[in-house]
Design an enzyme around this catalytic site. Structure first.
Site, PDB file in Angstrom:
ATOM      1  N   GLY A 306      35.698  41.172  37.382  1.00  0.00           N
ATOM      2  CA  GLY A 306      34.334  40.792  37.734  1.00  0.00           C
ATOM      3  C   GLY A 306      33.894  39.642  36.859  1.00  0.00           C
ATOM      4  O   GLY A 306      34.541  39.297  35.863  1.00  0.00           O
ATOM      5  N   PHE A 310      27.510  36.268  31.650  1.00  0.00           N
ATOM      6  CA  PHE A 310      28.077  36.507  30.330  1.00  0.00           C
ATOM      7  C   PHE A 310      29.494  35.971  30.224  1.00  0.00           C
ATOM      8  O   PHE A 310      29.993  35.707  29.138  1.00  0.00           O
ATOM      9  CB  PHE A 310      28.098  38.009  30.038  1.00  0.00           C
ATOM     10  CG  PHE A 310      28.813  38.809  31.091  1.00  0.00           C
ATOM     11  CD1 PHE A 310      30.186  38.909  31.106  1.00  0.00           C
ATOM     12  CD2 PHE A 310      28.090  39.438  32.091  1.00  0.00           C
ATOM     13  CE1 PHE A 310      30.839  39.628  32.090  1.00  0.00           C
ATOM     14  CE2 PHE A 310      28.739  40.166  33.072  1.00  0.00           C
ATOM     15  CZ  PHE A 310      30.121  40.260  33.078  1.00  0.00           C
ATOM     16  N   ASN A 312      33.684  36.546  32.031  1.00  0.00           N
ATOM     17  CA  ASN A 312      34.541  37.318  32.929  1.00  0.00           C
ATOM     18  C   ASN A 312      34.980  38.625  32.282  1.00  0.00           C
ATOM     19  O   ASN A 312      35.038  38.743  31.053  1.00  0.00           O
ATOM     20  CB  ASN A 312      35.789  36.513  33.302  1.00  0.00           C
ATOM     21  CG  ASN A 312      35.466  35.307  34.159  1.00  0.00           C
ATOM     22  OD1 ASN A 312      34.503  35.323  34.926  1.00  0.00           O
ATOM     23  ND2 ASN A 312      36.254  34.254  34.034  1.00  0.00           N
ATOM     24  N   LYS A 327      35.970  42.241  28.237  1.00  0.00           N
ATOM     25  CA  LYS A 327      34.865  41.336  28.557  1.00  0.00           C
ATOM     26  C   LYS A 327      34.927  40.140  27.610  1.00  0.00           C
ATOM     27  O   LYS A 327      34.857  40.282  26.389  1.00  0.00           O
ATOM     28  CB  LYS A 327      33.520  42.047  28.415  1.00  0.00           C
ATOM     29  CG  LYS A 327      32.327  41.145  28.755  1.00  0.00           C
ATOM     30  CD  LYS A 327      30.990  41.797  28.442  1.00  0.00           C
ATOM     31  CE  LYS A 327      30.624  42.861  29.425  1.00  0.00           C
ATOM     32  NZ  LYS A 327      29.222  43.328  29.250  1.00  0.00           N
ATOM     33  N   ASP A 422      18.566  48.229  33.156  1.00  0.00           N
ATOM     34  CA  ASP A 422      19.230  47.680  34.350  1.00  0.00           C
ATOM     35  C   ASP A 422      19.995  48.786  35.071  1.00  0.00           C
ATOM     36  O   ASP A 422      21.179  48.647  35.372  1.00  0.00           O
ATOM     37  CB  ASP A 422      20.164  46.542  33.950  1.00  0.00           C
ATOM     38  CG  ASP A 422      20.521  45.639  35.131  1.00  0.00           C
ATOM     39  OD1 ASP A 422      19.814  45.708  36.163  1.00  0.00           O
ATOM     40  OD2 ASP A 422      21.484  44.866  35.026  1.00  0.00           O
TER      41      ASP A 422
END
Length: 635
Positions: A306, A310, A312, A327, A422
């Protein structure tokens, strides 16, 4: 006359408050989002690189291929070599803060939008190696800040715009390999290339073809040969020397490759040095950059799980065979990137629970910021609700309970408490056994138990944002409760929150449809059709009731996560539901009085949304001072 004046005054007051409530609840879409969605709709995206461009987002700063400034304005669209085709929409001109447009090495066709001239801040425009055609717009000469322009390897025709010679900042211009014609203006650029334009000479002239350049690193000249004999001599000379040159180059390249490999290894070892102030944080493992490079095949694009604002997330495999998700933050030098990195490190080290995403470790070098998580083999709830095989009802209910337990731990069992900010289906991950794991703490905030809220800029996804957060920027654990209520509806329906509005051509109608279905007990109108009737009606009805309790307008009326867990497990729902209806009944005389007034003004009392909104307005007017004032004003 006095009674009539009083009546008119009351009506006007009700109307203003009603309109005010709606304005807070449903704001217009961000114009940057609209512009980018229009651009996406004009393009064909065979590899799905623009899939996370969500039209319901508050802003596009978390999207792939997009970079924003600190005040959330889009400054870069960068999607080179992504296989994009279609046409480039003129709505790109609405992104007035754009500084770079990088769309090289795609298959985009059509004309360059003339509207590009409105991008006064544009510094770099690279549309090379596409299939653009038509004339190069004269309007590009109005881009006073343009420094770098590449339009080579397309099918542009017509003359080279003279207006480009008047762009004061232009230092690099490449128009090579097109079908341009006519005279070549004299450009003041340091680098200028028009090679490969067969019509650049005058078609009826017997004179030689010439290009006029300013000296620079890419400067060149174009001259026709003086005869076939000269061409043969040059070819013979080149043929004789070519073998020697190739052998010499191979020797040099081999030598340089060996030295570069050793130097690169040396640099890698230097960059692998961890920053001292992060070493030994909690029980987390400190990875070296080399380890994570090997795990992800040097961050290969094939391993991307994804992407967002920020950076990948990559699938990786550690040396011991453990699968991980890595991440990689892209903004390692900016304040926002460093803040997100430290937020996730600190919060996840505090919060350890089976229903919260665990942080295995991290890597922090002068050039990199990486976070290492367990690999979630079943992806997110959002992706699984739209995938195959279909999630069965028992799994969906177990996901709801698991996510609720994770949020309960954050709100009531951590000290200080943690607000996620979120909560949505895309941020609830599923492990090998479809156990819910709350993830993505990039927007999370710490909050002391004595504090009622935190005030920040509004971030998140439209349809999941609580009304008080949307209108004031004030978030608390009750904003997470609101998002969880929306998540429950998504689990039941299998649809995104705002898909309801598209279905019935009325945005914001989701909760009204839920209320109506609960009142009439017509659950089949809402339950995901993919379940094919295989669900428990009692369970569905109870979960819908919990979702309505979670999404009440006033934060003080929403239950705590501990109450929600108990209700989902079959304890205390009837009492909470009855208490909420007792509150409604207490205000019925005032509600009926206002409905009579609405009849005289042409409003339809059968409209569930109008009555519900009026009820929320009345209850807010009565109890705002006692229940909601603790959420007002900056801290």
């Amino acid at each position: 006359m006095t009674i009539m004046s009083l009546f008119i005054s009351l009506f006007l007051l009700c109307f203003v408050l009603f309109a005010h409530t709606l304005c807070f609840s449903y704001q217009g879409r961000n114009p940057q989002v609209e512009a980018l969605i229009s651009i996406r709709n004009g393009l064909d995206d065979p590899h799905g690189v623009l899939n996370n461009w969500d039209e319901d987002s508050v802003d596009p700063c978390s999207w792939s291929m997009i970079t924003c400034s600190s005040d959330y304005l889009v400054t870069v669209i960068g999607a080179p070599s992504q296989g994009l085709s279609g046409v480039l929409s003129g709505t790109i001109a609405n992104l007035t803060s754009l500084k770079q447009v990088l769309l090289q090495n795609n298959n985009i066709s059509g004309h360059i939008p003339k509207e590009l001239c409105y991008l006064a801040n544009l510094e770099t425009l690279d549309l090379s190696s596409n299939e653009f055609s038509g004339h190069i717009p004269e309007s590009l000469g109005l881009l006073s800040n343009l420094q770098y322009l590449r339009l080579n390897n397309n099918s542009f025709s017509g003359p080279i715009p003279v207006t480009l010679t008047k762009v004061p900042q232009l230092t690099f211009l490449d128009l090579s390999y097109n079908n341009l014609s006519g005279p070549v203006p004299k450009f003041p650029t340091r680098a200028f290339n028009i090679l490969g334009n067969p019509l650049i000479c005058e078609s009826h002239s017997g004179q030689s073809c010439s290009g006029f350049l300013e000296p620079g690193p890419l400067a060149f000249s174009i001259n026709s040969s003086n005869g076939k004999s000269n061409t043969k001599k040059v070819a013979t000379a080149l043929g004789i020397s070519l073998t020697f040159v190739v052998l010499l180059l191979l020797t040099i390249v081999t030598f340089i490759w060996r030295r570069t490999k050793k130097k690169k290894q040396s640099i890698l070892n230097i960059n692998d040095i961890q920053e001292e102030d992060l070493i030994g944080l909690g029980n987390m493992r400190s990875f070296t950059l080399k380890e994570l490079q090997h795990a992800t095949d040097n961050f290969s694009s094939k391993n991307i799980l994804g992407s967002g604002g920020f950076g990948n997330v990559y699938r990786g495999k550690l040396g011991d065979g453990t699968l991980v998700a890595v991440k990689r933050l892209k903004d390692v030098t900016g304040i926002a990137g460093e803040s997100q990195f430290r937020t996730e490190l600190e919060l996840i080290s505090l919060a350890v629970h089976r229903n919260l995403l665990k942080l295995i470790g991290y890597c922090a070098t002068p050039c990199e910021r990486l976070l290492v998580y367990p690999y979630m083999s079943n992806g997110s709830v959002a992706s699984r609700l739209r995938g195959r095989p279909v999630l069965d009802w028992n799994t969906r209910k177990r996901i709801a309970v698991g996510a609720a337990r994770g949020l309960l731990y954050l709100h009531e069992q951590c000290d200080p408490k943690i607000i996620h900010r979120d909560v949505k289906a895309a941020n609830i991950l599923l492990d090998d056994y479809y156990e819910a794991v709350v993830g993505d703490f990039g927007l999370a905030k710490l909050l002391d138990h004595a504090d009622s809220h935190v005030t920040t800029a509004v971030r998140g996804t439209v349809g999941h944002i609580a009304p008080e957060y949307l209108s004031t920027g004030q978030s608390s654990e009750k904003t997470d409760v609101f998002g969880f209520g929306i998540l429950l509806v998504e689990l039941i329906t299998g649809m995104k929150a705002l898909d309801f509005g598209k279905t019935v051509s009325q945005k914001g109608a989701m909760l009204e449809l839920v209320k109506k279905a609960v009142q009439e007990k017509k659950f089949e109108l809402l339950v995901d059709r993919e379940l094919k009737g295989n669900y428990d009606r009692v369970d569905v009805g109870e979960m819908l009731q919990v979702s309505l309790l979670c999404t009440q307008y006033l934060p003080a009326h929403r239950p705590k996560m501990s109450d929600i867990v108990r209700m989902l497990e079959g304890e205390g729902l009837a009492e909470k539901w009855a208490a909420s209806h007792n509150y409604i009944n207490k205000n019925l005389p005032l509600l009926q009085s206002n409905q009579i007034k609405l009849q005289h003004t042409g409003h339809d009392n059968n409209n569930v949304y109008d009555n519900s909104a009026m009820f929320e307005m009345i209850t807010m007017d009565e109890d705002y001072d006692t229940n909601a004032m603790e959420l007002s004003g900056p801290r």
